[in-house]
Scaffold this active site. Structure first.
Site, short mmCIF file in Angstrom:
data_model
loop_
_atom_site.label_atom_id
_atom_site.label_comp_id
_atom_site.label_asym_id
_atom_site.label_seq_id
_atom_site.Cartn_x
_atom_site.Cartn_y
_atom_site.Cartn_z
N HIS A 43 -3.96 3.12 -3.33
CA HIS A 43 -4.19 2.62 -1.97
C HIS A 43 -3.51 1.28 -1.75
O HIS A 43 -2.74 1.13 -0.81
CB HIS A 43 -5.69 2.48 -1.67
CG HIS A 43 -5.95 1.90 -0.31
ND1 HIS A 43 -6.30 2.65 0.78
CD2 HIS A 43 -5.87 0.63 0.15
CE1 HIS A 43 -6.41 1.88 1.84
NE2 HIS A 43 -6.16 0.64 1.49
N HIS B 36 -28.24 -15.20 25.42
CA HIS B 36 -27.28 -15.06 26.51
C HIS B 36 -26.64 -16.38 26.91
O HIS B 36 -25.88 -16.43 27.88
CB HIS B 36 -27.95 -14.42 27.73
CG HIS B 36 -28.13 -12.93 27.57
ND1 HIS B 36 -28.82 -12.39 26.52
CD2 HIS B 36 -27.68 -11.89 28.32
CE1 HIS B 36 -28.80 -11.06 26.63
NE2 HIS B 36 -28.12 -10.73 27.70
N HIS C 270 0.83 -1.20 0.00
CA HIS C 270 0.00 0.00 0.00
C HIS C 270 0.87 1.25 0.00
O HIS C 270 1.26 1.74 1.06
CB HIS C 270 -0.90 0.00 1.24
CG HIS C 270 -1.73 -1.23 1.38
ND1 HIS C 270 -1.23 -2.43 1.83
CD2 HIS C 270 -3.05 -1.46 1.13
CE1 HIS C 270 -2.19 -3.35 1.84
NE2 HIS C 270 -3.30 -2.80 1.42
N GLU D 260 -17.42 -4.20 24.64
CA GLU D 260 -16.57 -5.35 24.98
C GLU D 260 -15.25 -5.34 24.20
O GLU D 260 -14.18 -5.62 24.74
CB GLU D 260 -17.33 -6.65 24.71
CG GLU D 260 -18.57 -6.86 25.59
CD GLU D 260 -19.80 -6.08 25.14
OE1 GLU D 260 -19.76 -5.46 24.05
OE2 GLU D 260 -20.80 -6.08 25.88
#
Lengths: 672, 672
Positions: A264, A473, A29, A411
């Site tokens: 890129h 859950h 890149h 998280e």
């Protein structure tokens, strides 16, 4: 202050090297690296404080790169620092070279973090900034006074995680964090404005950041921005630098190749490459060169740094003399050694949930390990990290005397920040949430595993026995999933993650002890929500250190082995009682870590699970979780589907996780 | 307009029911439900347009709940609509009840999405809003003119994903999306301001949203906010409603129990419960009651809805008459049937990468499936979803005639938005990124699997053969990881995800065909970056429909079976050529999907992998990926560690993925 032309020359030197590395590798890149060259040059030649003689110096400024695909920029700039040879740059992306496609943590060479998956790198930086403030609060400004620089790109700003980082860095007032946003308006697939039209300045201000904008290709503006950022006393700083991707690049026809998506992720190629190198003042025939004046710029900086660092070291020595205890702590904390923990006074409550047992362990750690930080993603009273919190206070802006990190509901951010704390050095991080949400953290677990960061993951509510909360859950596939990381080796040949799921409260203590002793890899600790009946009296819990062991009270001369991890072991114990009434001889094996068991001698493994044994496994996870252990002649009672919402004792009955069903299934198995 | 006292009474009724459900279950979250009752009551009794007779009506407004733990609020409000009985509310969180702990998608009862993991629910809503605009652009305002309401809490605003959602909803100008932010300042562990002090209004404005603030417990203010939101023509609307957690709750001593963390995740308990119910005008002895005036409020709304809906249906009928083709499309698209695709004209380029073969398939789909949306997280030119993009344009604000969704770098958001498109109905979504980043999407994969949403995941760059990008970009454990979902059953007993990893370009076509035919579960498609030598001439690719099959040119009477998925099959073919020179008889088996293979008859499985066969497996993933297939007597050549940065052909040599090494390993295996 350096001359503007010289600074441009140095940045062009980085551009030439970066473009040439990609060209030679025919992979990589170039565009972003060329756009960011001016910033990295100003940072490295004027601001970043490090010890040229000791790359591990605790007091160094840290630089965290987020867009790992900009590695050519980083390697080239580090080559100017003298940390890579030009020959090493030529080996970019080749087998066994120190210049892999994405940077891999290598402190000796000035690479603080592995990067590649966008968004994580700058989050590591924010974590490091927390660590710096945490240590400063304990050791004093003399020992800890450095800055954390981070570098982020459009993609990183878009990644979901940057919201968590923005929020937390803001609320904690991390003024030691200075982040450069390389805003070049081009992404891999599209111009940035196709997917992002946000007012990034307003967004970061909304999170409480100090925001400065500048021309990211202008050394003078960059310098002013960095100076202003260094003076900021309350807030993290974002420097939004507008840059030009492929700065200085020309096409094959000699027209500008700047700000073009094609640069890129691919080499400039052929005449475009030749024209570009010429345009930047290089020689396409011999591009891997450091210009003499640039060499001098960095030599001068090295001399300057030697002076700066000598003064700092002198001040540190003086501080150490007046503060011998703190100096000893600093040395100990940065040693990477496992902390000494005395577990002997800990008495676990009988028949408690392993999450509660974990809370008791965390209480011990909060008292005995002064450089430990424990985090939770808004679940401290459920994941029982509050066992730690109760002995300390939470980190907050202007007060880093506490050691609990309230991360909010984020998280992945929490995990990456904890990784960053470790990367900084001096801190032992742990973080908790529900086991089902380990899914959110997998990208961070993988990076921790790759970098060999010994973070402790605390995952509670480990199976359908979560009960009423229902399938969203209730982890089912997660134990098998995370244990894949026990099967995946890191680049030092170790299991990349150690995973423990203890069978009761006392086994939890041993697993926590092993987690703290493990300074080589991340450790995952998986705990139950519900209470668990204690293993039979006389059980030698220290045997858990072998990953799998025979639970006390079992017969040596057995007809069948019953095998499980976690709370299912106690269910097997209940089943064994019934089976023994039928004169069936039972061995019960608890396997907190299959990976650790596989690291034992063949003899030990054979002594626990003799070849040819009939083995019945029980798991609240997918049957495959135990299939490697029970072997071809074995049988597994596992959970084949998503869970259900109901009280867990009802689920135990419905799903067959009872002593009665163990009796029934084992009888049928033996009758075959 | 309804009387303010009546509206409070109705909200109190919801509060009483919600608190009583949790009390009876002795499990759940009363506080948030009580705080949000006023909003849900205003929305359901005055704004939400649905057909009381036909819950599947395509033209209905949709309501997406994000904080699934607020299920008592949703169930209670839906009970007022008549979609739950009071007895069903009493069965909250019990085995086999329609009122599980977290809501599970159930259109007949007005539940549009499963929720629980924070942040995903409102993202589904944003995806649904995209679907609505996409369909409106094709079918017209008469058929599609509804609103998408979403409900988010503090935790959802903190979750990383809400940044992706905020950015994308803003840039796409989703004025059909109206989101209520239940801002009650309390989280599970702490007051919100411990972890979030951001200016949320400024943040959403930075993303281009219309932001309205109001007292979220005041029906009049809520009503005004909703009216203003409905008039917005360009932007999504965020209504920030300041609410009081546990609104109306009293403690055992009669003092206020409002705005208290304890009411977040536990029953009010004993006298606090009794006092609260009394305070809200209920009878603690008999709390499961709908007040007569509230019953009338909702009966009146039902009558009003019948009128509204009758008018809409009349207009729809008229539209259908004038637009019979569009009406037929609408019916077809919402049928849930697999689209008819003619693959016969597709000729794959020989020896191409399977990602390129996938691009060719996507080109066919772009032409033949007008209700398909394909997305990429800023990798369309690498993951080759540009095969789709080349035949269409990207979705953009004010122009939804395109069918490509440029999601930017936000993998989880992209996946959840695609799920939301499907939940809306009428749209077939697919999304692509690198396979290693499937880690970021796992939480969404799990929800799609649980809800049985047949989204197509396109994951390219499938192994270390990514090459130069190195270990951060090279999946190793990911194939075994996602195949765990093939082993996990959904609640209809099906493999919860179907996973394909085709062996060459032509097998790719068959796998894409199966993916499009699979309307029951998500499908994961895993593709190579590198070119793959075509399987031997005469191969019957249709056999791939059985999950595993014998590749043409293999011997029927064999000494050993060579088995793999993906590009490793062609490596085995190369090895087989060498082995045959030694007169070793070889069968080669391609296994694009072990899960599908396990669904075949025992006879078929036995015919492909006869018991007692010697089986050699080769995988670029962890060895465990194939261990279940090769069996106890088998051998696997797998990847035991993280990958490395180097050209992939170098890695093939270094890591033993060559015909020569197959020869060597199989010879050794047979010699044992």
């Amino acid at each position: 202050m350096n001359d503007k032309n010289l600074m441009k020359k140095a940045a062009d030197n980085i551009r030439i090297l970066a473009a040439s590395m990609v060209e030679k590798a025919n992979s990589g890149h170039p565009g972003g690296a060329m756009g960011g060259a001016d910033f990295i040059n100003v940072l490295f030649s004027e601001f970043l404080v490090y010890d040229p003689e000791n790359p591990n110096w605790e007091g160094r400024d840290r630089f965290f790169l987020d867009p790992g695909h900009m590695s050519p920029m980083l390697y080239s700039a580090l080559a100017l620092q003298g940390k890579f040879t030009l020959d090493e740059l030529k080996e970019f992306r080749q087998w066994d070279s120190p210049t892999p496609g994405h940077p891999e943590r290598d402190l000796a060479r000035g690479i603080e973090n592995t990067s590649g998956p966008l968004g994580q790198g700058h989050t590591f930086g924010a974590g490091a900034a927390i660590a710096e403030k945490f240590l400063e609060a304990r050791l004093g400004k003399e020992a800890m006074q450095h800055k954390i620089y981070a570098y982020i790109s459009d993609g990183g700003v878009e990644e979901e995680i940057s919201q968590g980082t923005g929020r937390i860095a803001g609320i904690l007032g991390l003024n030691n964090l200075i982040m450069f946003y390389d805003s070049n308006d081009i992404q891999l697939s599209t111009p940035t404005n196709v997917v992002m039209k946000e007012d990034t300045e307003a967004k970061y201000k909304a999170w409480g950041w100090n925001v400065i904008t500048c021309n990211g290709n202008d050394a003078d503006e960059i310098r002013e921005a960095l100076k202003a950022a260094q003076k900021e006393e309350k807030r993290p700083t974002l420097i939004i630098g507008k840059t030009i991707m492929g700065k200085g690049a020309l096409r094959a026809d000699g027209t500008s190749y700047e700000a073009c998506i094609n640069t890129h992720g691919a080499p400039l190629g052929g005449d475009a490459y030749v024209n570009t190198i010429k345009n930047l003042g290089g020689n396409p025939e011999n591009p891997f060169v450091i210009f003499p004046e640039v060499e001098k710029l960095y030599a001068d900086r090295r001399n300057e740094l030697k002076k700066i660092v000598a003064e700092r070291h002198a001040a540190e020595a003086e501080w150490a003399k007046s503060n011998p205890e703190k100096a000893a702590l600093l040395k100990e904390w940065f040693s990477g050694n496992a902390p000494k923990v005395d577990w002997s006074a800990l008495v676990q409550k009988e028949n408690s949930a392993t999450r509660a047992a974990s809370a008791a362990c965390l209480g011990v750690l909060a008292e005995q390990v002064p450089n430990m930080i424990c985090a939770s993603a808004d679940l401290s009273n459920s994941d029982k990290t509050d066992g730690f919190l109760k002995k300390t206070t939470s980190l907050q802006a202007d007060d880093f005397n506490g050691a609990f990190f309230q991360a909010g509901v984020a998280e992945l951010t929490m995990a990456c920040m904890c990784i960053g704390m470790y990367l900084h050095g001096g801190v032992i991080p742990a973080c908790g949430t529900f086991f089902v949400f380990s899914d959110y953290m997998k990208p961070a677990v993988r990076m921790a595993a790759l970098m060999e960061v010994p973070i402790k993951f605390i995952w509670t509510h480990d199976a359908f026995r979560v009960g009423e909360d229902g399938p969203t859950h209730e982890p089912v596939e997660q134990e098998a999933q995370i244990r894949l990381m026990e099967k995946l080796k890191n680049h030092h040949g170790k299991d990349s993650v150690r995973v423990f799921r203890p069978a009761d409260a006392d086994e939890t203590t041993v697993c926590w002890a092993m987690a703290m002793e493990n300074v080589e890899t991340p450790t995952a600790l998986i705990f139950s929500r519900q209470n668990i009946t204690k293993l039979p009296a006389g059980n030698d819990y220290e045997q858990a250190r072998k990953g799998a062991y025979v639970v006390a009270g079992s017969d040596d001369n057995f007809d069948v082995i019953l095998l499980a991890s976690g709370s299912e072991v106690s269910t097997l114990v209940a089943g064994a009682e019934l089976l023994r009434k039928d004169d069936i001889k039972i061995r019960i094996v608890s396997v907190p870590s299959e990976g650790l068991f596989r690291n034992q001698s063949k003899e030990y493994q054979e002594s626990i699970l003799p070849a040819g044994s009939k083995i019945f496994g029980m798991t609240a996870g997918l049957p495959v979780t135990l299939e490697g252990l029970v072997g071809a002649n074995g049988r597994v009672w596992g959970m084949p589907s998503f869970g259900f919402s109901a009280p867990y004792k009802v689920l135990d009955e419905k799903l067959g996780y009872t002593g009665d069903n163990v009796y029934k299934q084992v009888k049928a198995f033996l009758a075959e």
